[in-house]
Design a protein around this motif. Structure first.
Motif, short mmCIF file in Angstrom:
data_model
loop_
_atom_site.label_atom_id
_atom_site.label_comp_id
_atom_site.label_asym_id
_atom_site.label_seq_id
_atom_site.Cartn_x
_atom_site.Cartn_y
_atom_site.Cartn_z
N ARG A 1 67.84 50.37 30.75
CA ARG A 1 67.94 51.62 31.52
C ARG A 1 66.71 52.50 31.31
NH1 ARG A 1 72.84 53.19 33.80
NH2 ARG A 1 72.32 55.39 33.68
N ARG A 2 66.21 52.52 30.06
CA ARG A 2 65.07 53.41 29.76
C ARG A 2 63.82 53.02 30.54
NH1 ARG A 2 61.95 50.18 26.63
NH2 ARG A 2 63.09 48.50 25.60
N PHE B 1 63.87 51.85 33.68
CA PHE B 1 64.07 52.00 35.12
C PHE B 1 63.69 53.40 35.58
CE2 PHE B 1 66.27 48.08 34.89
CZ PHE B 1 66.57 47.66 36.18
N ARG B 2 63.08 53.46 36.74
CA ARG B 2 62.91 54.77 37.38
C ARG B 2 64.29 55.24 37.78
NH1 ARG B 2 58.98 53.03 41.91
NH2 ARG B 2 60.60 54.12 43.07
N PRO B 3 64.58 56.54 37.61
CA PRO B 3 65.93 57.02 37.90
C PRO B 3 66.41 56.64 39.31
CG PRO B 3 64.63 58.75 36.85
CD PRO B 3 63.70 57.60 37.11
N ASP B 4 65.50 56.68 40.29
CA ASP B 4 65.91 56.38 41.65
C ASP B 4 66.17 54.89 41.86
OD1 ASP B 4 63.04 56.27 41.25
OD2 ASP B 4 62.90 55.67 43.34
N MET B 5 65.79 54.06 40.89
CA MET B 5 66.03 52.63 41.02
C MET B 5 67.39 52.24 40.46
SD MET B 5 63.28 51.53 42.44
CE MET B 5 63.19 49.75 42.20
N ASN C 1 60.14 47.94 39.59
CA ASN C 1 59.96 49.39 39.56
C ASN C 1 58.74 49.88 40.33
OD1 ASN C 1 61.94 50.86 38.30
ND2 ASN C 1 61.14 50.54 36.23
N CYS C 2 57.92 48.97 40.85
CA CYS C 2 56.72 49.42 41.58
C CYS C 2 56.60 48.62 42.87
CB CYS C 2 55.47 49.27 40.71
SG CYS C 2 55.12 47.57 40.18
#
Lengths: 185, 185
Positions: free
Chosen positions: A175-176, A178-182, B88-89
């Motif tokens: 989780r850490r 990941f981008r929040p929106d992902m 993530n990108c």
């Protein structure tokens, strides 16, 4: 065998159980006839949509077409021999609930029962059949779900072909990273 | 990162890797542009056919449509942070091979390269697109496959949503319980 107690589970989170790719038990019912099959080929097609590949030689194919409903049941590793047995015989010849000592758990929204010994039961209605013209692929909408409260992440079985299975292993969180929106994707 | 040595692997047995439901890396190339994405939603649709769900917002969707080819790459647990980073990108902004220190392994039958650090690489050509009208679902035919000789069954990662993964666990055989005619199904 002992039934598993369950409680309501959010439909839009059933991917937690399905996306890692476990073997499922698919139950269909049409009028007085029901069928139960072992299912290895399935995928998420939306957060509440699941595609399942059901050979047309299988009795479940006809019952799924006619009833336009099913339950998807998540067995755990303790049921492995039952899972194999269910895949080895036909619903045309035996009632698999009886043969394997399984309890048919009444559903709320569909005629097909759930398998009470499974960790989770997903009641599904047929979303559409256009896709079924080209492949024996049914797209289901999960209408309602129930799951055991514990263990939170059950040990599931994953087929490899040729009579071999993988049993689900450790859980790891990233989780850490990941981008929040992902995280909701 | 160190590439993984591979050898030819029978196309009709790739289900061994795919059917348990691991996260894959999907690589597409169209002319000078390539994209790499993390893929969790896929299923077998035949012994050499694989369906993959590729969001149309994803650059890979456009490149898959135009090139009608891809590689499916099977990462192992040691690549987990890379798998998350790739998800993530966007390939619109970075070359993900460069950013993550991955080597592009030339393919034999398709333009898209494989990911040399992965355990197995499947070269795929688009089987049909009718299904893609209704869902962003591409059906691929595996044209050629290569896999590492060891370990025979790699530790793969399986997504659960919300930044959490399951790592594949023990292997169990139930060959003795299968009817002989069921073993090839």
């Amino acid at each position: 065998m002992k039934p598993v107690r369950k409680r309501a589970f959010p439909v839009d989170r059933v991917r937690r159980f399905l996306e890692p790719g476990p073997v499922l038990l698919l139950c269909t019912q049409w009028k007085d006839e029901r069928a139960l099959m072992t299912l290895g080929w399935h995928m998420m097609l939306g957060y509440d949509l699941v595609g399942t590949y059901i050979w047309d030689a299988n009795r479940s194919h006809a019952l799924a077409r006619r009833s336009r409903e099913c339950t998807l049941n998540l067995p755990t590793a303790g049921l492995l021999d039952t899972v194999v047995g269910i895949g080895n015989c036909s619903s045309r010849e035996v009632d698999k609930f009886e043969r394997f000592g399984l309890d048919a758990a009444p559903s709320r929204q569909v005629a097909a029962p759930g398998v009470a010994q499974c960790h989770a039961i997903l009641e599904c209605t047929l979303h559409e059949t256009r896709i079924t013209r080209d492949y024996p692929l049914f797209v289901w909408r999960v209408a309602q779900a129930r799951a055991a409260a514990a263990p939170k992440l059950p040990r599931t079985v994953h087929y490899r072909g040729e009579g071999r299975f993988m049993v689900s292993g450790d859980e790891v969180s990233r989780r850490r990273l990941f981008r929040p929106d992902m995280l909701e994707q």
